[in-house]
Design a protein around this motif. Structure first.
Motif, PDB file in Angstrom:
ATOM      1  N   PHE A 175       0.837  -1.202   0.000  1.00  0.00           N
ATOM      2  CA  PHE A 175       0.000   0.000   0.000  1.00  0.00           C
ATOM      3  C   PHE A 175       0.879   1.261   0.000  1.00  0.00           C
ATOM      4  CE2 PHE A 175      -2.262   3.446   2.155  1.00  0.00           C
ATOM      5  CZ  PHE A 175      -3.381   3.553   1.339  1.00  0.00           C
ATOM      6  N   ALA A 176       1.893   1.265   0.868  1.00  0.00           N
ATOM      7  CA  ALA A 176       2.802   2.418   0.935  1.00  0.00           C
ATOM      8  C   ALA A 176       3.512   2.625  -0.394  1.00  0.00           C
ATOM      9  CB  ALA A 176       3.814   2.227   2.057  1.00  0.00           C
ATOM     10  N   ALA A 185       2.437   1.829  -3.371  1.00  0.00           N
ATOM     11  CA  ALA A 185       1.483   2.375  -4.341  1.00  0.00           C
ATOM     12  C   ALA A 185       1.307   3.876  -4.135  1.00  0.00           C
ATOM     13  CB  ALA A 185       0.137   1.659  -4.222  1.00  0.00           C
ATOM     14  N   ARG A 186       1.218   4.301  -2.892  1.00  0.00           N
ATOM     15  CA  ARG A 186       1.069   5.735  -2.603  1.00  0.00           C
ATOM     16  C   ARG A 186       2.322   6.515  -3.015  1.00  0.00           C
ATOM     17  NH1 ARG A 186      -3.281   7.103   0.948  1.00  0.00           N
ATOM     18  NH2 ARG A 186      -2.760   9.188   0.282  1.00  0.00           N
ATOM     19  N   LEU A 187       3.486   5.933  -2.755  1.00  0.00           N
ATOM     20  CA  LEU A 187       4.742   6.598  -3.119  1.00  0.00           C
ATOM     21  C   LEU A 187       4.904   6.679  -4.637  1.00  0.00           C
ATOM     22  CD1 LEU A 187       7.202   5.220  -0.419  1.00  0.00           C
ATOM     23  CD2 LEU A 187       6.052   7.443  -0.491  1.00  0.00           C
ATOM     24  N   ARG A 188       4.468   5.642  -5.363  1.00  0.00           N
ATOM     25  CA  ARG A 188       4.506   5.697  -6.835  1.00  0.00           C
ATOM     26  C   ARG A 188       3.601   6.823  -7.339  1.00  0.00           C
ATOM     27  NH1 ARG A 188       5.370   0.247  -6.542  1.00  0.00           N
ATOM     28  NH2 ARG A 188       3.177  -0.317  -6.405  1.00  0.00           N
ATOM     29  N   GLU A 189       2.438   6.945  -6.727  1.00  0.00           N
ATOM     30  CA  GLU A 189       1.504   8.012  -7.100  1.00  0.00           C
ATOM     31  C   GLU A 189       2.139   9.388  -6.875  1.00  0.00           C
ATOM     32  OE1 GLU A 189      -2.993   9.469  -5.829  1.00  0.00           O
ATOM     33  OE2 GLU A 189      -2.232   7.577  -5.080  1.00  0.00           O
ATOM     34  N   MET A 190       2.818   9.547  -5.736  1.00  0.00           N
ATOM     35  CA  MET A 190       3.493  10.814  -5.451  1.00  0.00           C
ATOM     36  C   MET A 190       4.623  11.065  -6.440  1.00  0.00           C
ATOM     37  SD  MET A 190       5.328  12.110  -1.965  1.00  0.00           S
ATOM     38  CE  MET A 190       3.803  12.369  -1.081  1.00  0.00           C
TER      39      MET A 190
END
Length: 196
Positions: free
Chosen positions: A126-127, A129-134
């Motif tokens: 999950f982390a 995925a969020r970091l890729r989005e950022m």
């Protein structure tokens, strides 16, 4: 500080706001003073006007020169170094944008790239995925040419939107009595009527 009221108010305000930009209060006040004065000042004049120690002026000048917000100038008949800000406000805004990108966005992007180069374990998916989005959001900001910031500062934003799927704003405000249709962030249409 023995400055005219408008100048003093701006100098104090920029001094307080400078922490948000990542520069010291003294550097912010010094920049504001030089920006508002019609002629370059030497370090002793700056020290007297801002009522800060000469060593504080030297540190603030060094900081502002690293940000490229203060230029060294020489005056005929005076061996002392004089300092001034760039004359063009659009240039100043472009420099600020470029330096903020260089000092804030690029180090964060480098960390994100390094952190995401491997395969995340099950608990970090999950982390990751969020970091890729950022990372995907910051990439266009880091790769944006400085000329784009200069064009934006001059009121000419011909560049592509920063975020995928975002729409750029129309060049002028809509005429009164017209209806504008826009997509919200969730893709729903909304209408607005422009009235006097």
């Amino acid at each position: 500080m023995d400055l005219p009221p408008l100048t003093k108010a701006f100098v104090l305000h920029v001094g307080e706001m400078s922490a948000q930009w990542g520069v010291s209060r003294s550097a912010g006040r010094l920049f504001a003073l030089l920006f508002l004065l019609p002629r370059p000042l030497n370090a002793d004049e700056i020290s007297a006007k801002l009522e800060i120690a000469r060593s504080g002026v030297s540190l603030a000048l060094k900081e502002l020169r690293a940000w490229r917000l203060v230029e060294l100038q020489h005056t005929a008949g005076d061996r002392r170094e004089h300092y001034a800000t760039p004359d063009d406000v659009a240039t100043i805004l472009a420099i600020l944008a470029e330096e903020r990108r260089r000092r804030g966005i690029e180090p964060t992007l480098a960390m994100l790239r390094a952190a995401l180069c491997g395969q995340p374990n099950a608990t970090d998916r999950f982390a990751a995925a969020r970091l890729r989005e950022m990372r995907d959001l910051l990439e266009p900001l880091a790769n944006r040419p400085p000329a784009a910031d200069s064009a934006r500062a001059n009121g000419h934003d011909d560049t592509a939107p920063l975020v995928r799927g975002a729409r750029s704003m129309p060049p002028a405000a809509p005429a009164l009595g017209t209806t504008t249709v826009a997509l919200s962030s969730r893709g729903k249409r909304s209408r607005s009527k422009h009235r006097e």
